[in-house]
Motif scaffolding. Sequence first.
Motif, mmCIF file in Angstrom:
data_model
loop_
_atom_site.group_PDB
_atom_site.id
_atom_site.type_symbol
_atom_site.label_atom_id
_atom_site.label_comp_id
_atom_site.label_asym_id
_atom_site.label_seq_id
_atom_site.Cartn_x
_atom_site.Cartn_y
_atom_site.Cartn_z
ATOM 1 N N HIS A 31 -28.870 -8.810 51.250
ATOM 2 C CA HIS A 31 -28.680 -8.089 52.508
ATOM 3 C C HIS A 31 -30.034 -7.736 53.127
ATOM 4 O O HIS A 31 -30.246 -7.921 54.328
ATOM 5 C CB HIS A 31 -27.850 -6.824 52.262
ATOM 6 C CG HIS A 31 -27.709 -5.941 53.451
ATOM 7 N ND1 HIS A 31 -26.956 -6.292 54.531
ATOM 8 C CD2 HIS A 31 -28.237 -4.721 53.724
ATOM 9 C CE1 HIS A 31 -27.011 -5.331 55.440
ATOM 10 N NE2 HIS A 31 -27.786 -4.359 54.968
ATOM 11 N N VAL A 32 -30.952 -7.266 52.324
ATOM 12 C CA VAL A 32 -32.286 -6.910 52.817
ATOM 13 C C VAL A 32 -32.994 -8.156 53.346
ATOM 14 O O VAL A 32 -33.660 -8.120 54.394
ATOM 15 C CB VAL A 32 -33.120 -6.226 51.705
ATOM 16 C CG1 VAL A 32 -34.563 -6.025 52.137
ATOM 17 C CG2 VAL A 32 -32.486 -4.922 51.301
ATOM 18 N N MET A 33 -32.838 -9.294 52.677
ATOM 19 C CA MET A 33 -33.464 -10.531 53.126
ATOM 20 C C MET A 33 -32.896 -10.952 54.481
ATOM 21 O O MET A 33 -33.651 -11.387 55.362
ATOM 22 C CB MET A 33 -33.246 -11.661 52.097
ATOM 23 C CG MET A 33 -34.039 -12.900 52.468
ATOM 24 S SD MET A 33 -33.871 -14.371 51.410
ATOM 25 C CE MET A 33 -33.042 -13.884 49.992
ATOM 26 N N HIS A 34 -31.604 -10.786 54.684
ATOM 27 C CA HIS A 34 -31.004 -11.117 55.982
ATOM 28 C C HIS A 34 -31.568 -10.242 57.092
ATOM 29 O O HIS A 34 -31.836 -10.721 58.202
ATOM 30 C CB HIS A 34 -29.478 -10.980 55.927
ATOM 31 C CG HIS A 34 -28.799 -12.075 55.191
ATOM 32 N ND1 HIS A 34 -27.997 -11.828 54.105
ATOM 33 C CD2 HIS A 34 -28.808 -13.418 55.361
ATOM 34 C CE1 HIS A 34 -27.522 -12.967 53.645
ATOM 35 N NE2 HIS A 34 -27.997 -13.962 54.393
ATOM 36 N N VAL A 35 -31.760 -8.967 56.836
ATOM 37 C CA VAL A 35 -32.311 -8.060 57.839
ATOM 38 C C VAL A 35 -33.747 -8.451 58.190
ATOM 39 O O VAL A 35 -34.131 -8.479 59.364
ATOM 40 C CB VAL A 35 -32.239 -6.586 57.344
ATOM 41 C CG1 VAL A 35 -33.005 -5.657 58.268
ATOM 42 C CG2 VAL A 35 -30.798 -6.135 57.212
ATOM 43 N N VAL A 36 -34.557 -8.800 57.196
ATOM 44 C CA VAL A 36 -35.950 -9.209 57.428
ATOM 45 C C VAL A 36 -35.990 -10.507 58.228
ATOM 46 O O VAL A 36 -36.772 -10.636 59.192
ATOM 47 C CB VAL A 36 -36.703 -9.332 56.085
ATOM 48 C CG1 VAL A 36 -38.056 -9.999 56.263
ATOM 49 C CG2 VAL A 36 -36.847 -7.960 55.447
ATOM 50 N N LEU A 37 -35.155 -11.471 57.881
ATOM 51 C CA LEU A 37 -35.119 -12.741 58.616
ATOM 52 C C LEU A 37 -34.681 -12.524 60.069
ATOM 53 O O LEU A 37 -35.234 -13.136 60.988
ATOM 54 C CB LEU A 37 -34.188 -13.744 57.926
ATOM 55 C CG LEU A 37 -34.725 -14.351 56.627
ATOM 56 C CD1 LEU A 37 -33.663 -15.237 55.980
ATOM 57 C CD2 LEU A 37 -35.990 -15.158 56.892
ATOM 58 N N PHE A 38 -33.722 -11.655 60.296
ATOM 59 C CA PHE A 38 -33.271 -11.364 61.650
ATOM 60 C C PHE A 38 -34.400 -10.734 62.457
ATOM 61 O O PHE A 38 -34.624 -11.093 63.621
ATOM 62 C CB PHE A 38 -32.043 -10.448 61.613
ATOM 63 C CG PHE A 38 -31.542 -10.061 62.969
ATOM 64 C CD1 PHE A 38 -30.864 -10.979 63.756
ATOM 65 C CD2 PHE A 38 -31.755 -8.784 63.464
ATOM 66 C CE1 PHE A 38 -30.402 -10.629 65.012
ATOM 67 C CE2 PHE A 38 -31.297 -8.423 64.728
ATOM 68 C CZ PHE A 38 -30.623 -9.351 65.505
ATOM 69 N N ALA A 39 -35.124 -9.797 61.859
ATOM 70 C CA ALA A 39 -36.242 -9.153 62.557
ATOM 71 C C ALA A 39 -37.313 -10.177 62.902
ATOM 72 O O ALA A 39 -37.863 -10.180 64.019
ATOM 73 C CB ALA A 39 -36.823 -8.032 61.703
ATOM 74 N N LEU B 129 -36.912 -13.414 63.376
ATOM 75 C CA LEU B 129 -36.361 -14.259 64.429
ATOM 76 C C LEU B 129 -36.465 -13.573 65.787
ATOM 77 O O LEU B 129 -36.847 -14.205 66.782
ATOM 78 C CB LEU B 129 -34.900 -14.615 64.106
ATOM 79 C CG LEU B 129 -34.191 -15.494 65.135
ATOM 80 C CD1 LEU B 129 -34.825 -16.888 65.163
ATOM 81 C CD2 LEU B 129 -32.724 -15.571 64.830
ATOM 82 N N CYS B 130 -36.158 -12.274 65.818
ATOM 83 C CA CYS B 130 -36.255 -11.512 67.071
ATOM 84 C C CYS B 130 -37.710 -11.490 67.563
ATOM 85 O O CYS B 130 -37.968 -11.705 68.765
ATOM 86 C CB CYS B 130 -35.732 -10.087 66.897
ATOM 87 S SG CYS B 130 -33.946 -9.999 66.741
ATOM 88 N N LEU C 127 -42.036 -16.277 72.019
ATOM 89 C CA LEU C 127 -41.844 -17.464 72.838
ATOM 90 C C LEU C 127 -41.536 -17.107 74.284
ATOM 91 O O LEU C 127 -42.042 -17.742 75.216
ATOM 92 C CB LEU C 127 -40.724 -18.345 72.249
ATOM 93 C CG LEU C 127 -41.035 -19.111 70.966
ATOM 94 C CD1 LEU C 127 -39.827 -19.875 70.501
ATOM 95 C CD2 LEU C 127 -42.206 -20.058 71.177
ATOM 96 N N TRP C 128 -40.760 -16.124 74.487
ATOM 97 C CA TRP C 128 -40.387 -15.726 75.841
ATOM 98 C C TRP C 128 -41.614 -15.218 76.604
ATOM 99 O O TRP C 128 -41.800 -15.509 77.786
ATOM 100 C CB TRP C 128 -39.301 -14.653 75.774
ATOM 101 C CG TRP C 128 -38.774 -14.220 77.105
ATOM 102 C CD1 TRP C 128 -38.219 -14.996 78.069
ATOM 103 C CD2 TRP C 128 -38.770 -12.880 77.615
ATOM 104 N NE1 TRP C 128 -37.864 -14.240 79.153
ATOM 105 C CE2 TRP C 128 -38.188 -12.924 78.886
ATOM 106 C CE3 TRP C 128 -39.198 -11.650 77.123
ATOM 107 C CZ2 TRP C 128 -38.031 -11.798 79.675
ATOM 108 C CZ3 TRP C 128 -39.027 -10.538 77.915
ATOM 109 C CH2 TRP C 128 -38.467 -10.618 79.182
ATOM 110 N N SER C 129 -42.466 -14.466 75.931
ATOM 111 C CA SER C 129 -43.685 -13.982 76.588
ATOM 112 C C SER C 129 -44.623 -15.143 76.918
ATOM 113 O O SER C 129 -45.300 -15.134 77.953
ATOM 114 C CB SER C 129 -44.380 -12.935 75.732
ATOM 115 O OG SER C 129 -44.909 -13.516 74.557
#
Length: 124
Positions: A100-108, A110-111, A117-119
Motif C-alpha cells: 500500500h505504501v509503495m502504491h502511494v509513493v508511485l502515485f505521488a 506519477l503526479c 511535463l505540463w510545465s
Amino acid sequence: MAGPYRSREGLSTRSAAVSGKSDEIQLRIDPMHVDFDEEVFGLRKQVRQLRNVAQEIESEAKYQNDFLNQLQMTLINAQAGVKNNMRRLNKSIIREGSNHVMHVVLFALLCFFVVYLWSKISRR
C-alpha cells in the motif's frame, strides 16, 4: 376542634378528639340519606376502570421490554460484525501494508512527473 367534613349526602367525618390521636378519623353514616347500591355500583365501576388501566400498562410494559430485548440483540450482533470486520481489515493491512505504501509513493511520483511535463509543454 374542627367542624365535620361532609363528603356526600349522609356521610360525614370528624377528628377523633376523645382518643387523643390526631391522625384518626371517625366516619358516621346516616342510613337515611345514603343509597348503598349506588355507592357499590360506582366503586365497582371505578375498580373495573382501574383494572383495565393496569392491564393496558402491563401490556405496554411487556411490549417495550420485548422491543428493548430485540434492540439489545441487534446491538450485540452489530458489535460482533464490526469486531470481525476490524479483525479482517487489520489482517489485510498487515499482509498488504508495505504494498500500500509503495502504491502511494508511485502515485505521488506519477503526479510530480505529470506536473513537470505540463510545465515544460506550457513554456513553449
